[in-house]
Design a protein around this motif. Structure first.
Motif, PDB file in Angstrom:
ATOM      1  N   ILE A 252       0.835  -1.215   0.000  1.00 11.11           N
ATOM      2  CA  ILE A 252       0.000   0.000   0.000  1.00 11.11           C
ATOM      3  C   ILE A 252       0.864   1.258   0.000  1.00 11.11           C
ATOM      4  CG2 ILE A 252      -1.521   1.424   1.428  1.00 11.11           C
ATOM      5  CD1 ILE A 252      -3.269  -0.549   0.516  1.00 11.11           C
ATOM      6  N   TYR A 253       1.989   1.189   0.731  1.00  8.11           N
ATOM      7  CA  TYR A 253       2.851   2.369   0.839  1.00  8.11           C
ATOM      8  C   TYR A 253       3.370   2.781  -0.547  1.00  8.11           C
ATOM      9  CZ  TYR A 253       2.755   1.216   5.808  1.00  8.11           C
ATOM     10  OH  TYR A 253       2.346   0.932   7.089  1.00  8.11           O
ATOM     11  N   PHE A 254       3.591   1.790  -1.396  1.00  8.02           N
ATOM     12  CA  PHE A 254       4.113   2.071  -2.735  1.00  8.02           C
ATOM     13  C   PHE A 254       2.971   2.356  -3.722  1.00  8.02           C
ATOM     14  CE2 PHE A 254       7.250  -0.369  -0.442  1.00  8.02           C
ATOM     15  CZ  PHE A 254       8.404   0.383  -0.655  1.00  8.02           C
ATOM     16  N   LYS A 255       1.881   1.617  -3.545  1.00  6.31           N
ATOM     17  CA  LYS A 255       0.722   1.831  -4.430  1.00  6.31           C
ATOM     18  C   LYS A 255       0.233   3.272  -4.321  1.00  6.31           C
ATOM     19  CE  LYS A 255      -1.090  -2.854  -3.678  1.00  6.31           C
ATOM     20  NZ  LYS A 255      -2.167  -3.632  -3.013  1.00  6.31           N
ATOM     21  N   THR A 256       0.269   3.807  -3.082  1.00  9.40           N
ATOM     22  CA  THR A 256      -0.217   5.174  -2.856  1.00  9.40           C
ATOM     23  C   THR A 256       0.531   6.165  -3.750  1.00  9.40           C
ATOM     24  OG1 THR A 256      -0.772   4.630  -0.586  1.00  9.40           O
ATOM     25  CG2 THR A 256      -0.491   6.958  -1.073  1.00  9.40           C
ATOM     26  N   LEU A 278      11.610   1.929   6.602  1.00 15.60           N
ATOM     27  CA  LEU A 278      10.757   0.744   6.687  1.00 15.60           C
ATOM     28  C   LEU A 278      11.104  -0.349   5.694  1.00 15.60           C
ATOM     29  CD1 LEU A 278       7.099   1.960   7.241  1.00 15.60           C
ATOM     30  CD2 LEU A 278       8.727   1.075   8.886  1.00 15.60           C
ATOM     31  N   PHE A 279      11.661   0.035   4.544  1.00 11.62           N
ATOM     32  CA  PHE A 279      11.873  -0.952   3.481  1.00 11.62           C
ATOM     33  C   PHE A 279      13.288  -0.852   2.934  1.00 11.62           C
ATOM     34  CE2 PHE A 279       7.468   0.538   3.384  1.00 11.62           C
ATOM     35  CZ  PHE A 279       6.792  -0.656   3.596  1.00 11.62           C
ATOM     36  N   LYS A 280      13.866  -2.005   2.690  1.00 13.88           N
ATOM     37  CA  LYS A 280      15.183  -2.007   2.067  1.00 13.88           C
ATOM     38  C   LYS A 280      15.036  -1.406   0.671  1.00 13.88           C
ATOM     39  CE  LYS A 280      19.084  -5.164   1.715  1.00 13.88           C
ATOM     40  NZ  LYS A 280      19.616  -4.753   0.456  1.00 13.88           N
ATOM     41  N   ASN A 281      15.857  -0.453   0.356  1.00 11.27           N
ATOM     42  CA  ASN A 281      15.780   0.214  -0.946  1.00 11.27           C
ATOM     43  C   ASN A 281      14.431   0.860  -1.229  1.00 11.27           C
ATOM     44  OD1 ASN A 281      18.333   0.079  -2.031  1.00 11.27           O
ATOM     45  ND2 ASN A 281      18.045  -2.075  -2.621  1.00 11.27           N
ATOM     46  N   GLY A 282      13.728   1.242  -0.163  1.00  7.72           N
ATOM     47  CA  GLY A 282      12.393   1.817  -0.315  1.00  7.72           C
ATOM     48  C   GLY A 282      12.382   3.036  -1.236  1.00  7.72           C
ATOM     49  N   ARG A 283      13.368   3.906  -1.058  1.00  5.89           N
ATOM     50  CA  ARG A 283      13.366   5.121  -1.884  1.00  5.89           C
ATOM     51  C   ARG A 283      13.625   4.796  -3.356  1.00  5.89           C
ATOM     52  NH1 ARG A 283      16.890   9.514   1.398  1.00  5.89           N
ATOM     53  NH2 ARG A 283      18.094   7.683   1.998  1.00  5.89           N
ATOM     54  N   ASN A 284      14.471   3.796  -3.609  1.00  4.62           N
ATOM     55  CA  ASN A 284      14.689   3.408  -5.016  1.00  4.62           C
ATOM     56  C   ASN A 284      13.396   2.895  -5.639  1.00  4.62           C
ATOM     57  OD1 ASN A 284      17.306   3.914  -4.332  1.00  4.62           O
ATOM     58  ND2 ASN A 284      18.126   2.096  -5.347  1.00  4.62           N
ATOM     59  N   ARG A 285      12.668   2.111  -4.852  1.00  4.48           N
ATOM     60  CA  ARG A 285      11.402   1.579  -5.392  1.00  4.48           C
ATOM     61  C   ARG A 285      10.443   2.724  -5.742  1.00  4.48           C
ATOM     62  NH1 ARG A 285       8.208  -2.939  -2.490  1.00  4.48           N
ATOM     63  NH2 ARG A 285       6.990  -2.565  -4.377  1.00  4.48           N
ATOM     64  N   ILE A 286      10.430   3.783  -4.908  1.00  7.13           N
ATOM     65  CA  ILE A 286       9.543   4.917  -5.206  1.00  7.13           C
ATOM     66  C   ILE A 286       9.978   5.595  -6.514  1.00  7.13           C
ATOM     67  CG2 ILE A 286       8.824   7.230  -4.428  1.00  7.13           C
ATOM     68  CD1 ILE A 286       7.383   5.017  -2.947  1.00  7.13           C
ATOM     69  N   SER A 289       8.467   3.877  -9.339  1.00  8.69           N
ATOM     70  CA  SER A 289       7.015   3.739  -9.470  1.00  8.69           C
ATOM     71  C   SER A 289       6.303   5.087  -9.319  1.00  8.69           C
ATOM     72  CB  SER A 289       6.478   2.702  -8.482  1.00  8.69           C
ATOM     73  OG  SER A 289       6.951   2.974  -7.192  1.00  8.69           O
ATOM     74  N   GLY A 290       6.923   6.131  -9.829  1.00 11.39           N
ATOM     75  CA  GLY A 290       6.231   7.428  -9.865  1.00 11.39           C
ATOM     76  C   GLY A 290       7.050   8.601  -9.359  1.00 11.39           C
ATOM     77  N   GLY A 291       8.015   8.353  -8.479  1.00 10.07           N
ATOM     78  CA  GLY A 291       8.783   9.462  -7.887  1.00 10.07           C
ATOM     79  C   GLY A 291       9.801  10.056  -8.848  1.00 10.07           C
ATOM     80  N   ASN A 292      10.082  11.349  -8.678  1.00  8.30           N
ATOM     81  CA  ASN A 292      11.080  12.009  -9.543  1.00  8.30           C
ATOM     82  C   ASN A 292      12.013  12.937  -8.767  1.00  8.30           C
ATOM     83  OD1 ASN A 292       9.089  14.071  -9.119  1.00  8.30           O
ATOM     84  ND2 ASN A 292       9.928  15.178 -10.876  1.00  8.30           N
ATOM     85  N   ALA A 329      25.348   6.874  -6.868  1.00  9.88           N
ATOM     86  CA  ALA A 329      25.304   5.424  -7.092  1.00  9.88           C
ATOM     87  C   ALA A 329      23.863   4.952  -7.307  1.00  9.88           C
ATOM     88  CB  ALA A 329      25.927   4.701  -5.904  1.00  9.88           C
ATOM     89  N   ARG A 330      22.947   5.501  -6.501  1.00  5.60           N
ATOM     90  CA  ARG A 330      21.532   5.119  -6.650  1.00  5.60           C
ATOM     91  C   ARG A 330      21.023   5.443  -8.047  1.00  5.60           C
ATOM     92  NH1 ARG A 330      17.722   4.826  -2.005  1.00  5.60           N
ATOM     93  NH2 ARG A 330      18.927   5.221  -0.136  1.00  5.60           N
ATOM     94  N   LEU A 331      21.267   6.687  -8.466  1.00  6.64           N
ATOM     95  CA  LEU A 331      20.724   7.102  -9.759  1.00  6.64           C
ATOM     96  C   LEU A 331      21.352   6.287 -10.885  1.00  6.64           C
ATOM     97  CD1 LEU A 331      20.231  10.957  -9.427  1.00  6.64           C
ATOM     98  CD2 LEU A 331      18.791   9.075  -8.705  1.00  6.64           C
ATOM     99  N   ALA A 332      22.659   6.008 -10.754  1.00  2.00           N
ATOM    100  CA  ALA A 332      23.314   5.203 -11.781  1.00  2.00           C
ATOM    101  C   ALA A 332      22.679   3.819 -11.835  1.00  2.00           C
ATOM    102  CB  ALA A 332      24.807   5.106 -11.485  1.00  2.00           C
TER     103      ALA A 332
END
Ligand code: SAH
Ligand code: SF4
Length: 348
Positions: A252-256, A278-286, A289-292, A329-332
């Protein structure tokens, strides 16, 4: 789930789906869920491109007179060492943002900020003069005229979440404020010509899927420049300590965020820090799935342990150089370019 395909265009035309339809999307699973994430990512790419805007955040004071029930630095938490950075140190830290190639510096603190508005105006002027970066403030509630002065001094944007669109819950959580005031203040910020960011905490104790659907609609109706939402994380030494039951469906946290992207195709949406608590690599997942937008921590290392709005905050033992290296590193790894320029609102 084909119905989500029309959401970006419909919402740009001012039409929003019903709560029931949103709730159905929030319940997606399996291939439908993968489609939701993929389509959100595609919508982000199509409407605002692949660049990621980086805004360095300086948590310049944890002194706060308010007592929001969820927050780890609320006034009532006496177990904290309180600090405020001196203006010269804040300016030095802002210069680091410039050095790292970030487009924006975000100044955040408890409330009210630990300097008079006049000193804040000169601090903002100084940062603008020395860095020419975009400046975002996240320092809470002030009279309307003060927001206009912040703008005149050189602030570009302001972040103030509404936290929850449930009025009763808002009152319960905020002994110092009511929901109507918060909405009026958001309007004052917008009228002061500051690019306006707001949003809510996902999964506050007792929140249902329908509540989240209503919060998504409420956010979208505000017609914001930036949407900042993140998971609620129960903090020790607060009235909500121990209430850390996550929503049964952790997706749900990501679906939102994915749904917020579909309904707000041209709005800046950050991968907020709490996702990594809360989540491993949570920010990468965002970001997939929509984040910029990404907001690395610039706060000098010695203050970080004292600025834990919630526990498990990432990077408390790191310093700004390490965070800057980590962003690259994340963005790469995501194959996404670092944006150049301030990354102003795309709606103006
Ligand atoms: N004093 C300012 C800025 C600091 S708080 C303000 O209140 O706006 C910034 C944000 O941190 C808040 O808007 C809130 O949504 C978030 N926050 C605070 N405690 C939290 C918690 N326990 N879990 C998740 N987010 C939290
Ligand atoms: Fe203070 Fe902001 Fe925390 Fe509320 S959320 S207690 S205003 S720092």
């Amino acid at each position: 789930m084909d119905f989500i395909k029309k959401w970006p265009e419909l919402s740009l035309a001012g039409e929003l789906p019903a709560v029931e339809e949103l709730t159905a999307a929030l319940k997606a699973s399996g291939p439908e869920l993968q489609f939701l994430y993929k389509f959100a990512n595609q919508t982000r790419s199509e409407y605002i491109g692949d660049e990621v805007h980086v805004r360095g955040i300086i948590e310049f004071s944890n002194i706060c007179q308010k007592n929001c029930n969820y927050c780890g630095i609320r006034a009532g938490n006496e177990s904290l060492e309180r600090y405020r950075m001196e203006p010269a140190e804040i300016i030095q830290t802002a210069l680091r943002a410039k050095h790292f190639g970030y487009g924006t510096v975000v100044l955040q603190s408890g409330e009210p900020a630990p300097y008079t508005p006049e000193r804040m105006f000169s601090l903002i002027e100084e940062i603008k003069k020395k860095t020419d970066l975009a400046i975002t403030l996240s320092i809470g509630v002030y009279p309307a005229e003060t927001y206009r002065e912040f703008r005149r001094a050189g602030a570009d944007r302001y972040l103030l979440r509404f936290e929850t669109s449930d009025r009763e819950k808002f009152t319960e959580l905020h002994p110092d404020e009511n929901f109507e005031t918060r909405l009026k203040v958001l309007e004052d910020i917008r009228r002061a010509d500051l690019q306006t960011g707001s949003g809510f905490m996902i999964g506050l104790p007792g929140a249902s899927i329908e509540d989240i659907a209503r919060d998504i609609i409420f956010t979208t109706r505000l017609d914001l420049d930036m949407i900042g939402c993140g998971p609620f994380v129960a903090a020790p030494n607060t009235p909500l300590a121990g209430q850390d039951e996550l929503l049964a469906d952790k997706e749900i946290y990501f679906k939102t965020i994915a749904i917020l992207r579909l309904l707000n195709p041209r709005v800046h949406i950050p991968a907020t820090t709490a996702y990594d608590s809360l989540f491993k690599n949570g920010r990468n997942r965002i970001l997939k799935s929509g984040g910029n937008v990404f907001m690395p921590n610039l706060t000098p290392a010695r203050y970080r342990r004292s600025y834990q709005l919630y526990p498990n905050k990432p990077c408390v033992d790191e310093h700004a150089d390490q965070c800057a290296g980590c962003v690259k590193a994340r963005l790469a790894s995501l194959n996404r370019p670092l944006a150049t320029g301030p990354g102003h609102s795309l709606k103006k």
